[in-house]
Write a protein that holds these residues in place. Structure first.
Motif, mmCIF file in Angstrom:
data_model
loop_
_atom_site.group_PDB
_atom_site.id
_atom_site.type_symbol
_atom_site.label_atom_id
_atom_site.label_comp_id
_atom_site.label_asym_id
_atom_site.label_seq_id
_atom_site.Cartn_x
_atom_site.Cartn_y
_atom_site.Cartn_z
ATOM 1 N N THR A 125 -6.928 22.350 50.641
ATOM 2 C CA THR A 125 -7.441 21.387 49.947
ATOM 3 C C THR A 125 -8.390 21.807 48.773
ATOM 4 O O THR A 125 -8.784 23.020 48.579
ATOM 5 N N MET A 126 -8.128 20.797 47.574
ATOM 6 C CA MET A 126 -8.729 21.364 46.314
ATOM 7 C C MET A 126 -10.112 21.722 46.367
ATOM 8 O O MET A 126 -11.166 20.994 46.938
ATOM 9 N N GLY A 127 -10.349 22.817 45.813
ATOM 10 C CA GLY A 127 -11.887 23.338 45.670
ATOM 11 C C GLY A 127 -11.931 24.384 47.191
ATOM 12 O O GLY A 127 -13.415 25.010 47.008
ATOM 13 N N SER A 128 -11.329 24.193 47.750
ATOM 14 C CA SER A 128 -11.637 24.962 49.416
ATOM 15 C C SER A 128 -11.374 26.400 49.076
ATOM 16 O O SER A 128 -10.316 26.932 48.479
ATOM 17 N N LYS A 129 -12.043 27.156 49.779
ATOM 18 C CA LYS A 129 -11.844 28.748 49.709
ATOM 19 C C LYS A 129 -10.835 29.079 50.874
ATOM 20 O O LYS A 129 -10.768 30.328 50.895
ATOM 21 N N GLU A 130 -10.304 28.258 51.668
ATOM 22 C CA GLU A 130 -9.653 28.535 52.747
ATOM 23 C C GLU A 130 -7.907 28.119 52.588
ATOM 24 O O GLU A 130 -7.783 27.083 52.145
ATOM 25 N N THR A 131 -6.997 29.107 52.729
ATOM 26 C CA THR A 131 -5.475 28.755 52.532
ATOM 27 C C THR A 131 -5.152 29.012 53.814
ATOM 28 O O THR A 131 -5.262 30.063 54.479
ATOM 29 N N ARG A 132 -4.182 27.967 54.376
ATOM 30 C CA ARG A 132 -3.552 28.264 55.479
ATOM 31 C C ARG A 132 -1.914 28.615 55.425
ATOM 32 O O ARG A 132 -1.295 27.619 54.600
ATOM 33 N N ASP A 133 -1.567 29.492 56.021
ATOM 34 C CA ASP A 133 -0.121 29.948 55.809
ATOM 35 C C ASP A 133 0.643 29.392 57.178
ATOM 36 O O ASP A 133 0.153 29.417 58.167
ATOM 37 N N ILE A 134 1.470 28.669 56.722
ATOM 38 C CA ILE A 134 2.550 27.976 57.774
ATOM 39 C C ILE A 134 3.867 28.507 57.708
ATOM 40 O O ILE A 134 4.686 28.370 56.641
ATOM 41 N N GLU A 135 4.372 29.268 58.664
ATOM 42 C CA GLU A 135 5.497 29.986 58.533
ATOM 43 C C GLU A 135 6.622 28.873 59.224
ATOM 44 O O GLU A 135 6.379 28.554 60.522
ATOM 45 N N THR A 136 7.538 28.333 58.671
ATOM 46 C CA THR A 136 8.561 27.642 58.909
ATOM 47 C C THR A 136 9.750 28.089 59.798
ATOM 48 O O THR A 136 10.454 27.472 60.539
ATOM 49 N N SER A 137 9.747 29.441 59.707
ATOM 50 C CA SER A 137 11.040 30.118 60.256
ATOM 51 C C SER A 137 12.316 29.955 59.630
ATOM 52 O O SER A 137 13.168 30.390 60.268
ATOM 53 N N LEU A 138 12.338 29.192 58.505
ATOM 54 C CA LEU A 138 13.806 28.848 57.931
ATOM 55 C C LEU A 138 14.013 30.073 57.209
ATOM 56 O O LEU A 138 13.219 31.016 56.619
ATOM 57 N N PRO A 139 15.465 30.560 57.336
ATOM 58 C CA PRO A 139 15.834 31.822 56.990
ATOM 59 C C PRO A 139 15.952 32.106 55.237
ATOM 60 O O PRO A 139 15.926 30.994 54.528
ATOM 61 N N LYS A 140 15.439 33.179 54.815
ATOM 62 C CA LYS A 140 14.915 33.391 53.497
ATOM 63 C C LYS A 140 16.086 32.910 52.469
ATOM 64 O O LYS A 140 15.998 32.468 51.450
ATOM 65 N N LYS A 141 17.420 33.329 53.084
ATOM 66 C CA LYS A 141 18.822 33.200 52.265
ATOM 67 C C LYS A 141 19.034 31.662 51.866
ATOM 68 O O LYS A 141 19.723 31.403 51.083
ATOM 69 N N LEU A 142 18.383 30.806 52.626
ATOM 70 C CA LEU A 142 18.383 29.467 52.035
ATOM 71 C C LEU A 142 17.834 29.084 50.520
ATOM 72 O O LEU A 142 18.457 28.217 50.075
ATOM 73 N N ASP A 143 16.907 29.795 50.141
ATOM 74 C CA ASP A 143 16.288 29.551 48.871
ATOM 75 C C ASP A 143 15.647 28.113 48.915
ATOM 76 O O ASP A 143 16.256 27.194 48.217
ATOM 77 N N VAL A 144 14.565 27.865 49.307
ATOM 78 C CA VAL A 144 13.895 26.564 49.614
ATOM 79 C C VAL A 144 13.063 26.343 48.271
ATOM 80 O O VAL A 144 12.036 26.890 47.760
ATOM 81 N N GLU A 145 13.341 25.155 47.576
ATOM 82 C CA GLU A 145 12.771 24.944 46.459
ATOM 83 C C GLU A 145 12.288 23.416 46.233
ATOM 84 O O GLU A 145 11.361 23.274 45.609
ATOM 85 N N GLY A 146 12.869 22.274 46.979
ATOM 86 C CA GLY A 146 12.310 21.222 46.905
ATOM 87 C C GLY A 146 11.403 20.690 47.972
ATOM 88 O O GLY A 146 11.565 21.176 49.349
ATOM 89 N N LEU A 147 10.310 20.097 47.582
ATOM 90 C CA LEU A 147 9.322 19.460 48.571
ATOM 91 C C LEU A 147 8.709 18.106 48.242
ATOM 92 O O LEU A 147 8.590 17.840 47.116
ATOM 93 N N THR A 148 8.759 17.210 49.317
ATOM 94 C CA THR A 148 8.392 16.082 49.197
ATOM 95 C C THR A 148 7.704 15.259 50.526
ATOM 96 O O THR A 148 7.829 16.201 51.394
#
Length: 286
Positions: A125-148
């Protein structure tokens, strides 16, 4: 310093819908629209252009934030920037992680998600000191670029540039989704080479279609899929029916990678500077 928490989720292979199920009329008629309120844009004539500050020269992701403000991310810094359209300047920024290849940003359920090209999601969240990492397990070769974000299914949609099919001649692309409630990844859509050819793309145009941005239209629910490579925009239904195939002028769209809508249907497309400053193009609906 931001505090890092890490989460990992297995990939659920669930094909929710298939582009190949669309009718012949939808595939062959680029002007076909759904039986809902329609919006059209003059992609050759932007309503307004915004030249961005130098820190956003490599702008790679875009999202609506609040009235007259957009969230931006660039593919080198682990920072999000709030760009004010009235002031035409950055009015706020938030450091969420170390430098990396960040390609997408989206606001969902009051929180911010940033997409890294290896498929990892960063949540905060904006201004928070905490960031959560979410590993989706998608192969790195896919080159993921779009998010909505799809408010109907409450899922983030992730568009990829590459595919992992054994037959390298097949140029189809898959769109994945991340369910915010179940915290699971699904295969959401598959756009095959045959689909693209049936919609008017040929040869190099099919090979060059590598989605770099994705956005849901807030009024129609249609999906806008942007490809910087090949300079093209494809519009389709949530269920996968292809609606429009729009070539983009490289002189106007230097390196388009970010796309988003404001709630009234105003469209914004961001472009990297390609050696020059980045910029935003605004398109008011007709």
């Amino acid at each position: 310093m931001t505090k890092k928490l890490s989460y990992s989720f297995a990939l659920a292979v669930l094909l929710s819908s298939f582009v190949g199920c669309t009718s012949k009329e939808e595939k062959n008629d680029a002007t076909t629209t759904t039986e809902v309120e329609t919006f059209t844009y003059d992609f050759a004539t932007p309503t307004q252009r915004y030249d961005l500050p130098k820190v956003l020269r490599e702008i790679s992701g875009l999202s609506f934030y609040k009235d007259n403000q957009l969230l931006c991310v660039q593919d080198e810094k682990g920072e999000v920037f709030v760009y004010d359209l009235d002031k035409q300047d950055i009015v706020e920024k938030h450091l969420f992680d170390k430098p990396g290849d960040y390609e997408g940003v989206e606001v969902a359920e009051g929180e911010i998600y940033v997409l890294r090209s290896d498929g990892k999601l960063l949540n905060f969240t904006m201004g928070s000191k905490e960031t959560r990492d979410i590993e989706t397990s998608l192969p790195k070769k896919l080159d993921v670029e779009g998010l909505t974000y799809d408010p109907v299914t409450k899922r983030l949609w992730l568009a990829v540039k590459e595919n992992l099919k054994k037959d390298k001649k097949e140029e189809g692309k898959v769109i994945y989704s991340f369910d915010l409630k179940r915290r699971a990844v699904y295969q959401q859509q598959e756009i095959t080479e045959k689909n693209l050819e049936g919609f008017g793309l040929k040869g190099k145009e099919v090979r060059d279609f590598k989605p770099s941005g994705i956005a849901f239209h807030p009024k129609t629910g249609e999906v806008y899929l942007l490809s910087s490579a090949g300079h093209r925009l494809i519009v389709m239904t949530r269920e996968g029916g292809l609606l429009q195939n729009i070539p983009l002028d490289p002189a106007l769209y230097r390196q388009p990678e970010g796309i988003c809508f404001s709630p009234d249907g105003t469209l914004y497309i961001s472009s990297e500077g390609d050696g020059k400053d980045g910029y935003l193009l605004k398109f008011s609906p007709k």
